[in-house]
Design a protein around this motif. Structure first.
Motif, PDB file in Angstrom:
ATOM      1  N   VAL A 201      -8.815   7.698  -2.022  1.00 38.02           N
ATOM      2  CA  VAL A 201      -8.846   7.674  -0.353  1.00 38.02           C
ATOM      3  C   VAL A 201      -9.418   8.767   0.032  1.00 38.02           C
ATOM      4  O   VAL A 201     -10.241   8.771   1.017  1.00 38.02           O
ATOM      5  N   GLU A 276     -12.177  -2.116   3.283  1.00 38.81           N
ATOM      6  CA  GLU A 276     -10.935  -1.439   3.638  1.00 38.81           C
ATOM      7  C   GLU A 276      -9.707  -1.774   3.014  1.00 38.81           C
ATOM      8  O   GLU A 276      -8.873  -0.993   2.446  1.00 38.81           O
ATOM      9  N   ARG A 277      -9.759  -2.988   2.382  1.00 35.29           N
ATOM     10  CA  ARG A 277      -8.702  -3.517   1.556  1.00 35.29           C
ATOM     11  C   ARG A 277      -8.488  -2.590   0.227  1.00 35.29           C
ATOM     12  O   ARG A 277      -7.468  -2.253  -0.016  1.00 35.29           O
ATOM     13  N   ASP A 279      -8.948   0.543   0.101  1.00 34.49           N
ATOM     14  CA  ASP A 279      -8.286   1.797   0.636  1.00 34.49           C
ATOM     15  C   ASP A 279      -6.684   1.253   0.855  1.00 34.49           C
ATOM     16  O   ASP A 279      -5.974   2.168   0.262  1.00 34.49           O
ATOM     17  N   ARG A 280      -6.347   0.083   0.920  1.00 37.12           N
ATOM     18  CA  ARG A 280      -5.183  -0.179   1.297  1.00 37.12           C
ATOM     19  C   ARG A 280      -4.306  -0.348   0.100  1.00 37.12           C
ATOM     20  O   ARG A 280      -3.104   0.101   0.042  1.00 37.12           O
ATOM     21  N   CYS A 281      -5.248  -0.719  -0.984  1.00 37.44           N
ATOM     22  CA  CYS A 281      -4.403  -1.215  -2.007  1.00 37.44           C
ATOM     23  C   CYS A 281      -4.255   0.355  -2.726  1.00 37.44           C
ATOM     24  O   CYS A 281      -2.950   0.503  -3.233  1.00 37.44           O
ATOM     25  N   LYS A 283      -3.425   3.261  -1.074  1.00 40.42           N
ATOM     26  CA  LYS A 283      -2.548   3.619  -0.316  1.00 40.42           C
ATOM     27  C   LYS A 283      -1.220   2.971  -0.697  1.00 40.42           C
ATOM     28  O   LYS A 283      -0.135   3.900  -0.789  1.00 40.42           O
ATOM     29  N   SER A 284      -1.344   1.627  -0.972  1.00 40.91           N
ATOM     30  CA  SER A 284      -0.108   1.190  -1.348  1.00 40.91           C
ATOM     31  C   SER A 284       0.549   1.653  -2.714  1.00 40.91           C
ATOM     32  O   SER A 284       1.925   1.835  -2.697  1.00 40.91           O
TER      33      SER A 284
END
Length: 318
Positions: A201, A276-277, A279-281, A283-284
């Motif tokens: 990220v 963006e998904r 990056d969300r993965c 971060k998760s």
């Protein structure tokens, strides 16, 4: 007008007067990292076959905490030039101009010496030597050398963050055991997927700072593959405390579930690569990895404290 222009060109290292508050010096110690160090060191103390006196145990953990804080302060001192370039670090006390680099160096070095000497006096000198080596490894080997020279910086440098259980065990027993090495191995293998998920990220920030993190050197897809491979190794490794007999079946079941979830989060990072998904993965995974390590060590600490309280109740005179 010239005064304003001249002031804007000053850096944190030019400041000669400290405007720091106690909270700034606390921030210099990296309290979140320090709390994780103390927690994992506590697990090392509690898995020891001998029971350390509570005062000695508390003093030992305090010394380990101060040593971790000293490492953080010295890390911030050396990394002040790159911290100012990164959004997530530019508000730290040195780049923010609240603490001078010289003050941070003196503060960190003083705490390092005091922590090692204190641990040697209250516990034993093996534990003190291990703490001294941990500080040296984090500050010199990782911060000064590996961090700026190789994309494997987190892999090798992760050893510094994995030493606290060994130091805690040594403080309680004067020895190093297979059990403490197992806890070291869990943290060591956990560290790369934890930090690389963040690096995915923050790759642009690391690039601006000139830090050769794996996504910047080998690319995001190679990083995703290595995250998945480390998660595959970590899942069975997390069972080692149960397999070695110093954690219960409940721990084994918890480690199985958490390991499977870690694999799931890592697989999502591997397969979701755009937008963006992605990056969300990442971060998760970063967030879950913190929970993963906390819950594993919390189960060990909880089991040991429960067993201790039961023995204490049995031995009471009533």
């Amino acid at each position: 007008m010239s005064f304003i222009s001249g002031s804007s060109e000053r850096t944190a290292s030019d400041l000669t007067v400290s405007i720091a508050s106690p909270s700034d010096y606390l921030a210099l110690l990296k309290p979140r990292v320090m709390s994780l160090v103390v927690f994992t060191a506590l697990a090392g103390v509690l898995i020891a076959p001998t029971h350390v006196h509570p005062v000695i145990g508390f003093a030992s953990l305090l010394a380990i905490a101060v040593g971790a804080g000293a490492s953080g302060a010295l890390n911030m001192w050396y990394d002040a030039d790159i911290d100012v370039l990164m959004k997530r670090t530019r508000k730290r006390p040195i780049p923010a101009g609240k603490i001078s680099e010289g003050d941070a160096l003196g503060f960190g070095a003083t705490l390092a010496v005091l922590s090692v000497m204190t641990l040697g006096i209250v516990a034993n000198w093996l534990a003190a030597a291990l703490l001294a080596f941990t500080i040296f490894f984090y500050v010199v080997i990782y911060t000064m050398w590996l961090k700026r020279s190789t994309p494997q910086n987190i892999v090798i440098g992760g050893a510094a963050g994995a030493f606290p259980p060994i130091v805690g065990y040594a403080a309680a027993t004067g020895e190093i055991s297979l059990a403490s090495l197992a806890l070291f191995a869990i943290i060591f293998v956990w560290t790369p997927p934890h930090f690389w998920s963040l690096a995915l990220v923050k790759a642009d920030e690391y690039g601006r700072a000139g830090i050769p993190m794996l996504p910047n050197v080998k690319g995001a897809n190679r990083t995703r593959l290595e995250i998945l491979l480390y998660a595959i190794v970590l899942a069975p490794l997390g069972l080692s405390p149960w397999l070695l007999g110093f954690a219960s079946l409940a721990y084994g079941l918890l480690a199985t579930v958490l390991g499977a979830l870690m694999l799931l989060f890592a697989a999502r990072v591997y397969f979701v690569r755009t937008g963006e998904r992605a990056d969300r993965c990442a971060k998760s995974l970063f967030g879950f990895s913190i929970l993963y390590l906390f819950l594993l060590f919390a189960e060990i600490v909880g089991e040991r404290l429960l067993a201790f309280s039961q023995r204490l109740t049995i031995n009471l005179p009533w």
